[in-house]
Design a protein around this motif. Structure first.
Motif, PDB file in Angstrom:
ATOM      1  N   ASN A 134       0.996  -1.167  -0.173  1.00 31.87           N
ATOM      2  CA  ASN A 134       0.294  -0.376  -0.245  1.00 31.87           C
ATOM      3  C   ASN A 134       1.111   0.851  -0.014  1.00 31.87           C
ATOM      4  N   LYS A 135       0.389   2.550  -0.064  1.00 28.41           N
ATOM      5  CA  LYS A 135       0.428   3.850  -0.146  1.00 28.41           C
ATOM      6  C   LYS A 135       1.945   3.760   0.555  1.00 28.41           C
ATOM      7  N   LEU A 136       1.537   3.238   1.834  1.00 27.88           N
ATOM      8  CA  LEU A 136       2.415   3.936   3.281  1.00 27.88           C
ATOM      9  C   LEU A 136       3.572   3.516   2.798  1.00 27.88           C
ATOM     10  N   TYR A 137       4.673   2.767   1.713  1.00 29.59           N
ATOM     11  CA  TYR A 137       6.083   2.505   1.636  1.00 29.59           C
ATOM     12  C   TYR A 137       6.905   3.308   0.989  1.00 29.59           C
ATOM     13  N   LEU A 138       6.226   4.402   0.648  1.00 23.07           N
ATOM     14  CA  LEU A 138       5.957   6.289   0.050  1.00 23.07           C
ATOM     15  C   LEU A 138       7.171   6.349   1.670  1.00 23.07           C
ATOM     16  N   GLU A 139       6.623   6.247   2.307  1.00 24.39           N
ATOM     17  CA  GLU A 139       6.834   6.717   4.042  1.00 24.39           C
ATOM     18  C   GLU A 139       8.446   6.004   4.420  1.00 24.39           C
ATOM     19  N   ASN A 140       9.102   4.897   3.530  1.00 23.08           N
ATOM     20  CA  ASN A 140      10.580   4.995   4.325  1.00 23.08           C
ATOM     21  C   ASN A 140      11.378   5.639   3.677  1.00 23.08           C
ATOM     22  N   SER A 144      12.368  14.629   2.487  1.00 26.05           N
ATOM     23  CA  SER A 144      12.040  15.470   2.298  1.00 26.05           C
ATOM     24  C   SER A 144      11.566  16.044   0.228  1.00 26.05           C
ATOM     25  N   ILE A 145      11.018  14.690   0.030  1.00 26.61           N
ATOM     26  CA  ILE A 145      10.400  14.264  -1.613  1.00 26.61           C
ATOM     27  C   ILE A 145       8.686  14.171  -0.990  1.00 26.61           C
ATOM     28  N   ARG A 146       8.815  14.123   0.385  1.00 28.10           N
ATOM     29  CA  ARG A 146       7.112  13.516   0.571  1.00 28.10           C
ATOM     30  C   ARG A 146       6.487  14.573   0.874  1.00 28.10           C
ATOM     31  N   PRO A 147       5.243  13.967   0.120  1.00 27.73           N
ATOM     32  CA  PRO A 147       4.089  15.037   0.648  1.00 27.73           C
ATOM     33  C   PRO A 147       3.795  15.261   2.491  1.00 27.73           C
ATOM     34  N   LYS A 148       3.361  16.487   2.834  1.00 27.65           N
ATOM     35  CA  LYS A 148       3.299  15.971   4.208  1.00 27.65           C
ATOM     36  C   LYS A 148       1.524  15.286   3.821  1.00 27.65           C
ATOM     37  N   THR A 149       1.873  14.422   4.807  1.00 29.79           N
ATOM     38  CA  THR A 149       1.082  12.930   4.610  1.00 29.79           C
ATOM     39  C   THR A 149       0.593  12.367   6.520  1.00 29.79           C
ATOM     40  N   ILE A 295       7.845  12.910  -4.562  1.00 25.98           N
ATOM     41  CA  ILE A 295       7.129  11.744  -4.925  1.00 25.98           C
ATOM     42  C   ILE A 295       6.402  11.369  -4.260  1.00 25.98           C
ATOM     43  N   MET A 296       4.432  11.565  -5.033  1.00 26.65           N
ATOM     44  CA  MET A 296       3.694  11.193  -4.805  1.00 26.65           C
ATOM     45  C   MET A 296       2.952  10.170  -4.187  1.00 26.65           C
ATOM     46  N   GLU A 297       4.140   9.080  -5.384  1.00 29.56           N
ATOM     47  CA  GLU A 297       3.597   7.829  -5.250  1.00 29.56           C
ATOM     48  C   GLU A 297       5.183   7.437  -6.244  1.00 29.56           C
ATOM     49  N   ILE A 298       4.985   6.103  -4.655  1.00 29.72           N
ATOM     50  CA  ILE A 298       5.719   4.810  -5.554  1.00 29.72           C
ATOM     51  C   ILE A 298       5.979   3.606  -5.956  1.00 29.72           C
ATOM     52  N   ASN A 299       5.487   3.003  -8.100  1.00 30.95           N
ATOM     53  CA  ASN A 299       4.869   2.294  -8.640  1.00 30.95           C
ATOM     54  C   ASN A 299       5.639   1.005  -8.047  1.00 30.95           C
ATOM     55  N   VAL A 300       4.823   0.475  -7.453  1.00 25.01           N
ATOM     56  CA  VAL A 300       6.178  -0.943  -7.731  1.00 25.01           C
ATOM     57  C   VAL A 300       5.468  -2.566  -8.168  1.00 25.01           C
ATOM     58  N   PHE A 301       4.163  -2.810  -8.579  1.00 23.27           N
ATOM     59  CA  PHE A 301       3.543  -3.519  -8.692  1.00 23.27           C
ATOM     60  C   PHE A 301       3.824  -3.975 -10.113  1.00 23.27           C
TER      61      PHE A 301
END
Length: 334
Positions: A134-140, A144-149, A295-301
């Protein structure tokens, strides 16, 4: 080389999918291709991981993506031992299975892990994909490259976040794809905030993100191969996705159009901040969705739009990927 693509279901595959282009290019380069649905895996006590797969060999009658999809659909399944496969490529959309087949994606990853333990080269690493489901992967990644979430199912949390972010935020499901159930909440639509939170929360957790003004111009889909930008003759595998008027979503399924992307140093710096971690996680082919310097999302699938990037730039990015896999398999067999 034998390359098996794990997809949701064969009858749902289309000629314009990136997976189709990857498979066709592999055929053109003389490799055998297998299509495996998430319901097609097999395991027995002898520690054999197999699958009821549709096998397609290079043939002069297959010239286009449409030809290939037709042949795949007409091909009968046969049981294949995955030990005989060189590459198991996970190209399914986990979010598509949430309602009708909630068991499918998790089972597919478990079978892929077993295949990996038996020495099969699996793309992307199934252990990491489980963490990235799920999109929580981005929090890793670097803050600085993540929007406030925030991630929550609590309306008061969302209301507080809305107030702190100038009364303009994006709401979307924690687990989703294709721009489904993505909403912009601003001062004019604030009266619908509670209703929107409740609607999304019915299917799980909610992501609330700050709204980035640059998003009005669309977003950038940028591809990484083994942690490096895919580049040919100074052209990068990337597209700018521009949403239609009065639409906030830049997904093609929601009517967005593809345009040539201009890649500047700022974009490359953002990409560099996530590359090492992606390589460490075994994320071989990745699509980053970038707005401004975030980066809004990291698409890995199953990141798409590679063929559009090739068409817009006149460069064959698909071949670069297949050739790189050929080198990897050659090195593994030494």
């Amino acid at each position: 080389m034998k390359i098996a693509f794990v997809i949701n279901q064969t009858h749902k595959e289309e000629a314009y999918y990136t997976t189709t282009s990857l498979a066709l290019k592999a055929l053109e380069r003389g490799h055998e291709v297998f299509y495996i649905g998430l319901a097609d895996f097999y395991y027995d006590p002898e520690v054999v991981v197999g699958a009821h797969a549709r096998q397609v060999s290079p043939h002069e009658s297959i010239q286009t993506e449409s030809d290939f999809i037709h042949v795949v659909r007409e091909t009968e399944k046969s049981l294949v031992n995955l030990k005989q496969i060189d590459v198991l490529w996970l190209r399914f959309d986990a979010a598509d299975e949430m309602i009708s087949r909630p068991w499918a994606a998790a089972a597919g990853l478990q079978f892929a892990e077993l295949a990996q333990q038996q020495g099969v080269f699996v793309i992307n690493n199934p252990e990491a994909l489980t963490r990235a489901s799920n999109k929580l992967y981005l929090e890793n990644f670097d803050e600085s490259i993540r929007p406030k979430t925030i991630v929550t199912r609590n309306y008061a949390d969302v209301q507080n976040f809305f107030d702190k972010n100038e009364e303009k935020i994006i709401l979307k499901p924690l687990k989703g794809s294709g721009g489904k159930n993505v909403f912009l909440i601003n001062k004019e639509s604030a009266q619908n905030l509670k209703q929107t939170v409740e609607a999304i929360a019915r299917d799980g957790y909610i992501i609330a993100q700050e709204y980035l003004p640059e998003a009005s111009k669309g977003d950038l889909r940028f591809f990484l191969l083994d942690g490096k930008p895919i580049e040919i003759n100074g052209q990068y595998a990337a597209v700018r996705r521009v949403q239609p008027e009065n639409e906030i979503r830049s997904n093609v399924h929601q009517g967005a159009t593809m345009h040539a992307a201009e890649i500047d140093e700022n974009t490359l710096k953002v990409v560099k901040l996530v590359a090492d971690q992606l390589v460490k996680d075994g994320m071989y082919l990745v699509g980053l969705d970038i707005v401004g310097s975030k980066i809004m999302e990291i698409n890995v699938f199953s990141p798409g739009a590679l063929q559009q990037a090739s068409e817009l730039t006149g460069q064959d990015f698909i071949s670069v990927i297949i050739k790189d896999i050929e080198h990897k398999i050659h090195d593994r067999k030494k």
